[in-house]
Motif scaffolding. Structure first.
Motif, mmCIF file in Angstrom:
data_model
loop_
_atom_site.group_PDB
_atom_site.id
_atom_site.type_symbol
_atom_site.label_atom_id
_atom_site.label_comp_id
_atom_site.label_asym_id
_atom_site.label_seq_id
_atom_site.Cartn_x
_atom_site.Cartn_y
_atom_site.Cartn_z
ATOM 1 N N TYR A 48 -16.208 0.011 -7.478
ATOM 2 C CA TYR A 48 -16.108 -0.763 -8.711
ATOM 3 C C TYR A 48 -14.700 -1.228 -9.076
ATOM 4 N N LEU A 49 -13.677 -0.598 -8.522
ATOM 5 C CA LEU A 49 -12.307 -1.015 -8.832
ATOM 6 C C LEU A 49 -11.675 -1.733 -7.647
ATOM 7 N N GLY A 50 -11.752 -1.133 -6.467
ATOM 8 C CA GLY A 50 -11.301 -1.762 -5.239
ATOM 9 C C GLY A 50 -9.873 -2.267 -5.279
ATOM 10 N N GLU A 51 -9.626 -3.314 -4.523
ATOM 11 C CA GLU A 51 -8.287 -3.873 -4.381
ATOM 12 C C GLU A 51 -7.746 -4.472 -5.676
ATOM 13 N N GLU A 52 -8.623 -4.921 -6.547
ATOM 14 C CA GLU A 52 -8.182 -5.556 -7.793
ATOM 15 C C GLU A 52 -7.393 -4.585 -8.685
ATOM 16 N N ALA A 53 -7.664 -3.301 -8.561
ATOM 17 C CA ALA A 53 -6.970 -2.298 -9.384
ATOM 18 C C ALA A 53 -5.480 -2.243 -9.074
ATOM 19 N N ALA A 54 -5.076 -2.673 -7.888
ATOM 20 C CA ALA A 54 -3.661 -2.628 -7.492
ATOM 21 C C ALA A 54 -2.782 -3.469 -8.420
ATOM 22 N N LYS A 55 -3.333 -4.530 -8.977
ATOM 23 C CA LYS A 55 -2.561 -5.372 -9.909
ATOM 24 C C LYS A 55 -2.071 -4.567 -11.111
ATOM 25 N N TYR A 56 -2.773 -3.476 -11.406
ATOM 26 C CA TYR A 56 -2.500 -2.690 -12.605
ATOM 27 C C TYR A 56 -2.024 -1.271 -12.282
ATOM 28 N N GLY A 57 -1.704 -1.011 -11.012
ATOM 29 C CA GLY A 57 -1.154 0.285 -10.621
ATOM 30 C C GLY A 57 -2.140 1.238 -9.980
ATOM 31 N N GLY A 58 -3.380 0.828 -9.789
ATOM 32 C CA GLY A 58 -4.387 1.673 -9.139
ATOM 33 C C GLY A 58 -4.531 1.272 -7.679
ATOM 34 N N TYR A 59 -3.893 2.002 -6.797
ATOM 35 C CA TYR A 59 -3.894 1.662 -5.374
ATOM 36 C C TYR A 59 -4.936 2.505 -4.654
ATOM 37 N N ILE A 60 -6.018 1.864 -4.230
ATOM 38 C CA ILE A 60 -7.125 2.541 -3.574
ATOM 39 C C ILE A 60 -7.160 2.073 -2.128
ATOM 40 N N ASP A 61 -6.870 2.984 -1.204
ATOM 41 C CA ASP A 61 -6.807 2.666 0.231
ATOM 42 C C ASP A 61 -5.828 1.524 0.499
ATOM 43 N N ALA A 62 -4.762 1.458 -0.269
ATOM 44 C CA ALA A 62 -3.764 0.388 -0.133
ATOM 45 C C ALA A 62 -2.823 0.684 1.025
ATOM 46 N N GLN A 63 -2.210 -0.375 1.543
ATOM 47 C CA GLN A 63 -1.286 -0.251 2.671
ATOM 48 C C GLN A 63 -0.049 -1.104 2.408
ATOM 49 N N GLY A 64 1.125 -0.610 2.874
ATOM 50 C CA GLY A 64 2.325 -1.432 2.876
ATOM 51 C C GLY A 64 3.255 -1.231 1.696
ATOM 52 N N GLU A 65 4.253 -2.115 1.640
ATOM 53 C CA GLU A 65 5.274 -2.092 0.586
ATOM 54 C C GLU A 65 4.678 -2.655 -0.696
ATOM 55 N N ILE A 66 4.918 -1.961 -1.805
ATOM 56 C CA ILE A 66 4.410 -2.439 -3.084
ATOM 57 C C ILE A 66 5.553 -2.596 -4.074
ATOM 58 N N GLN A 67 5.325 -3.433 -5.063
ATOM 59 C CA GLN A 67 6.258 -3.602 -6.171
ATOM 60 C C GLN A 67 5.964 -2.494 -7.183
ATOM 61 N N PRO A 68 6.936 -1.636 -7.485
ATOM 62 C CA PRO A 68 6.629 -0.501 -8.365
ATOM 63 C C PRO A 68 6.268 -0.930 -9.782
ATOM 64 N N GLN A 69 5.344 -0.175 -10.357
ATOM 65 C CA GLN A 69 4.924 -0.364 -11.738
ATOM 66 C C GLN A 69 5.215 0.928 -12.492
ATOM 67 N N LEU A 75 -4.733 6.460 -4.241
ATOM 68 C CA LEU A 75 -5.982 7.179 -4.031
ATOM 69 C C LEU A 75 -6.564 6.866 -2.664
ATOM 70 N N GLY A 76 -7.436 7.738 -2.197
ATOM 71 C CA GLY A 76 -8.096 7.509 -0.929
ATOM 72 C C GLY A 76 -7.145 7.687 0.235
ATOM 73 N N ASN A 77 -7.078 6.677 1.092
ATOM 74 C CA ASN A 77 -6.231 6.709 2.280
ATOM 75 C C ASN A 77 -5.072 5.729 2.153
ATOM 76 N N SER A 78 -4.453 5.679 0.998
ATOM 77 C CA SER A 78 -3.323 4.774 0.802
ATOM 78 C C SER A 78 -2.138 5.212 1.655
ATOM 79 N N SER A 79 -1.401 4.237 2.147
ATOM 80 C CA SER A 79 -0.169 4.478 2.897
ATOM 81 C C SER A 79 0.824 3.412 2.441
ATOM 82 N N CYS A 80 1.653 3.772 1.464
ATOM 83 C CA CYS A 80 2.490 2.781 0.794
ATOM 84 C C CYS A 80 3.936 3.238 0.684
ATOM 85 N N GLN A 81 4.809 2.251 0.394
ATOM 86 C CA GLN A 81 6.218 2.504 0.139
ATOM 87 C C GLN A 81 6.613 1.694 -1.094
#
Length: 160
Positions: A48-69, A75-81
């Protein structure tokens, strides 16, 4: 109480009217009981949240470099920097099998709570940065750089 939550939190979720932004904000507001109770579960968040949650700081199975919030949950299998800069303060939660590399520069402050089997690598690149880490469950962290700027607390429990 439904699903182990109080009437206030259930009303707050209902009042989001399905807005992903408001649902993520609600999750951060009630993060302690949510983490304690494992609610919502990972399958629900993926569906229900998926990738769209990343815009608001909820990273679900996300990968890669992100802009910090200000608030970030991996959550899940995220692998981020991410890199914290300036005088910014970031609150971070790692759960499940997530792996995060956090770089603290300048006068930034990081407050990080790790749960489950989360893996954290913190690089402190400034003697003025501060990092506070709470480890729960089987989570682990590695510290590089100005290690004297890091306070790590190991809790002998699975969650708060």
């Amino acid at each position: 109480m439904a699903h182990g939550h109080c009437d206030e939190s259930i009303a707050a979720i209902h009042n989001t009217h399905g807005s992903i932004e408001k649902l993520v904000q609600c999750y951060f507001y009630y993060i302690v009981p949510c983490v304690q109770k494992g609610f919502p579960n990972l399958a629900y968040m993926r569906k229900y949240l998926g990738e769209e949650a990343a815009k608001y700081g909820g990273y679900i199975d996300a990968q890669g470099e992100i802009q910090p919030q200000r608030d970030m949950a991996f959550l899940g299998n995220s692998s981020c920097q991410f890199t914290a800069v300036g005088y910014n303060i970031h609150r971070v939660w790692l759960q499940h099998e997530s792996s995060v590399t956090a770089v603290a520069t300048d006068h930034s402050h990081l407050h990080i709570d790790c749960f489950g089997n989360a893996q954290l690598l913190v690089r402190v690149a400034s003697p003025h940065a501060r990092v506070y880490i709470n480890l729960y469950g089987n989570s682990h962290c590695t510290i590089e750089g100005f290690g004297s700027q890091v306070i790590t607390t190991n809790h002998n429990q699975e969650t708060y």
